[in-house]
Write an enzyme that holds these catalytic residues in place. Structure first.
Site, PDB file in Angstrom:
ATOM      1  N   SER A  61       0.840  -1.202   0.000  1.00 25.42           N
ATOM      2  CA  SER A  61       0.000   0.000   0.000  1.00 25.42           C
ATOM      3  C   SER A  61       0.870   1.245   0.000  1.00 25.42           C
ATOM      4  CB  SER A  61      -0.883   0.028   1.254  1.00 25.42           C
ATOM      5  OG  SER A  61      -1.540   1.280   1.350  1.00 25.42           O
ATOM      6  N   TYR A  68      -2.006  -0.727  10.304  1.00 29.97           N
ATOM      7  CA  TYR A  68      -2.073  -1.085   8.866  1.00 29.97           C
ATOM      8  C   TYR A  68      -0.819  -0.654   8.104  1.00 29.97           C
ATOM      9  CZ  TYR A  68      -3.634  -1.105   3.992  1.00 29.97           C
ATOM     10  OH  TYR A  68      -3.713  -1.299   2.625  1.00 29.97           O
TER      11      TYR A  68
END
Ligand SMILES: NC(=O)c1ccc[n+]([C@@H]2O[C@H](COP(=O)([O-])OP(=O)(O)OC[C@H]3O[C@@H](n4cnc5c(N)ncnc54)[C@H](OP(=O)(O)O)[C@@H]3O)[C@@H](O)[C@H]2O)c1
Length: 259
Positions: free
Chosen positions: A137, A151
């Site tokens: 990501s 995350y």
């Protein structure tokens, strides 16, 4: 361009929707044989012609089972796409409220699932001189305010693990590469998790979805599509990318403003 993927075999994790489903479709369109792992098998996935293995990849047993079934079905694995990640549970957004359990959930799905599936598939990947592609990501490079920091932390660990693995395996003929999406419109945003972000931002979910790309600095001012990420994964999977090793492809619409 012929991507020379026809007839080759692939395993895609987190394949039932979003980026994973788009990747299964893209690889199938190139004539690949695909085994797809996810907990559910919706009709959109089964109609791709992929072999679906229902499996919970947040567990060590799930990772091993997926690879065992893939080897039964495919014989060998040429391409492994470690796409599973994110979260489908509404997490505490503020660091002070985050629990160990939440941190471990992010680590299990975003770091340990790719680690375990890759380790189980490694003997086959060494035989085929195959390719491992991890979906990370842009958040690992630019943590966004309001995202639970477990995350981006897990994705940053994934980036490092894949880079290190690319060094260990590169000389043995296995290419390891990372693809890092920015704001991509999937069920991650359209479901409960996105709704939670909207509530935290004090706006309606629909308005949040409309403003997010611009808010996230996406220069096209629109959502990235799962198909755009899948196209990059497909190209990296191709023997045409034979010298692409250890790279991290950022597909974020120009949101990251550093070199
Ligand atoms: N969307 C974005 O903006 C964005 C941005 C950057 C990075 N990413 C990354 O891109 C990847 C895909 O994200 P996405 O947006 O496509 O996610 P998504 O729409 O939420 O889809 C997640 C997929 O993973 C599967 N999955 C979730 N938990 C699982 C588990 N325990 N075991 C097996 N399968 C599981 C889901 O299927 P089942 O529910 O059927 O199990 C689904 O197919 C993730 O690694 C995410 O971190 C996404």
């Amino acid at each position: 361009m012929d991507l020379q993927l026809a007839g080759r075999s692939a395993v895609v994790t987190g394949a039932s929707r979003g980026i994973g489903l788009a990747t299964v479709r893209a690889l199938r369109a190139e004539g690949m044989r695909v085994v797809a792992g996810a907990r559910t098998s919706p009709v959109e996935l089964t109609e791709t012609g992929a072999t679906v293995v229902p499996v919970d990849l947040s567990t060590p047993a799930g990772a091993v089972r997926l690879v065992e079934r893939a080897l039964e079905e495919l014989g060998e694995i040429d391409v492994l796409v470690n796409n599973v990640g994110g979260t489908d549970r509404v997490q505490n957004l503020a660091f002070a409220d985050s629990t160990d359990e939440e941190w471990y959930e992010f680590l299990e799905l975003n770091l340990m699932a790719p680690v375990r599936v890759t380790r189980a598939a490694l003997p086959s990947l060494l035989r085929t001189r195959g390719v491992v592609i991890a979906v990370s990501s842009g958040d690992a490079l630019t943590p966004r305010q309001g995202t639970p920091i477990g995350y981006p932390s897990a994705k940053a660990a994934l980036n490092t693990a894949m880079k290190a693995l690319s060094v260990e395996l590169g000389a043995r003929g296995v290419r390891v590469t990372t693809v890092s999406p920015g704001a991509t419109r999937t069920s991650l945003w359209e479901g409960e998790v996105g709704a939670r972000f909207a509530t935290a931002a004090g706006v309606a979910h629909e308005d949040f979805l409309a403003m997010l790309p611009t808010h996230a600095g996406v220069l096209t001012e629109r959502w990235i599509t799962p198909e755009e990420i899948a196209a990059a994964i497909t190209f990296v999977a191709s023997p045409r990318s034979a010298s692409t090793i250890g790279a991290n492809f950022l597909i974020d619409g120009g949101a990251l403003r550093s070199l």
